[in-house]
Design a protein around this motif. Sequence first.
Motif, mmCIF file in Angstrom:
data_model
loop_
_atom_site.group_PDB
_atom_site.id
_atom_site.type_symbol
_atom_site.label_atom_id
_atom_site.label_comp_id
_atom_site.label_asym_id
_atom_site.label_seq_id
_atom_site.Cartn_x
_atom_site.Cartn_y
_atom_site.Cartn_z
ATOM 1 N N ALA A 102 35.268 -26.885 94.514
ATOM 2 C CA ALA A 102 34.556 -27.128 93.254
ATOM 3 C C ALA A 102 35.392 -27.983 92.301
ATOM 4 O O ALA A 102 34.867 -28.882 91.628
ATOM 5 N N ASP A 106 34.541 -31.524 90.588
ATOM 6 C CA ASP A 106 34.503 -31.698 89.132
ATOM 7 C C ASP A 106 35.276 -32.950 88.709
ATOM 8 O O ASP A 106 34.848 -33.675 87.808
ATOM 9 N N ASN A 133 27.128 -21.091 100.695
ATOM 10 C CA ASN A 133 26.508 -21.247 99.378
ATOM 11 C C ASN A 133 27.503 -21.024 98.243
ATOM 12 O O ASN A 133 27.226 -21.373 97.088
ATOM 13 N N ASP A 136 30.481 -25.131 95.667
ATOM 14 C CA ASP A 136 29.787 -25.993 94.714
ATOM 15 C C ASP A 136 30.020 -27.441 95.134
ATOM 16 O O ASP A 136 31.094 -28.001 94.921
ATOM 17 N N SER A 138 28.068 -29.977 94.084
ATOM 18 C CA SER A 138 27.273 -30.824 93.190
ATOM 19 C C SER A 138 27.986 -32.115 92.810
ATOM 20 O O SER A 138 27.333 -33.096 92.428
#
Length: 370
Positions: A102, A106, A133, A136, A138
């Motif tokens: 993550a 970021d 899951n 992260d 994203s």
Amino acid sequence: MKIVYFTHSLQSCWNHGNAHFLRGVLSDLIARGHDVRVYEPINAWSLTNLLADAGEAGLEPYRRQYPELSSKSIAPEIALEPLVDGADLVIVHEWNEPALVAAIGDVRRRGGSFRLLFHDTHHRAVSAPDEMNAFDLSGYDGVLAFGETLAQVYRGWGWEGRVWTWHEAADIRRFHPPTHEAERSGLVWIGNWGDGERTRELESFLFRPAAEAGLPLDIYGVRYPDEAKAMLAAHGARYHGWAPNAGAPDIFARALATVHVPRRYYATILPGIPTIRVFEALACGIPLVSAPWEDAEGLFRPGTDYLVAGDGDAMTRHLRALAQDADLRAALVAAGLETIRARHTCAHRVDELLAIADQLHAPALERTAA
């Protein structure tokens, strides 16, 4: 190009199969003149176990075979921006902690100019989706999946157009037939016991057929509990414990044949994903017989590059035939080598990776900060 890879461990292959492929790929990238940096967590589980098992001497085969490779151990609290500064491509393996995955995402999301890929080489996307899951992703530009069926899982999770199938392969600079053939005998299997994913299959397709065919069987690997060792002894197999992957070519060179016994997930709901041992064994010029496995992507020529056994009795017949027929062994070796050298070397995978990197830098795939 500057490439940064965050792995679980580059130094240790103790129950860490990704290290095999990663070493070959990074070695090829360096040979082509790319700037490669590798980071791994301090006190990585695999490295800790290797040192407990074999001591510092366990690292010597890797250091001797890959003098051009190095990695830096990092603490969880380290600042990541300096590690990826100036990078063109950053890749993060799925055997890293979710917090690290993550945090790197970021950095990318907050304006990092590098392209960021997540590299998945495991079956957890179907066997333990809750664990996956927890990651992260994203901030990631895409996913490298080591099989098309795994890539399909990611497409179902919304990664359509941003997931690439990137199979493992053989490092043929180190994995090749012996320069001078010596006498071969018996059967060899290099593999870890795991978590009971193929216990029945190992007994049905390896231990029992080897004994029935009258072939001495040598086993190398880790995480064999006492009951597993008792099973080996009951079938007359010899267990040798951990072997460095860099030593696998010499081990293969002493045996008449080896066997592929896929883990259950790769034989059922993730077909088409062979273990890296298939690539490495064929590259080393050892005849191979496989338990049932669907080559869904047409990576090989089943029956030509290797033999396929539908059940334990068929495995026994194949092993007997290999022991008695030198021409059959030679034909399998030649075919397997042909396929590996034509399609499945680490150099092929580097070509694919560089092509993916080019796609990521195309204007159509440019991303904005979220």
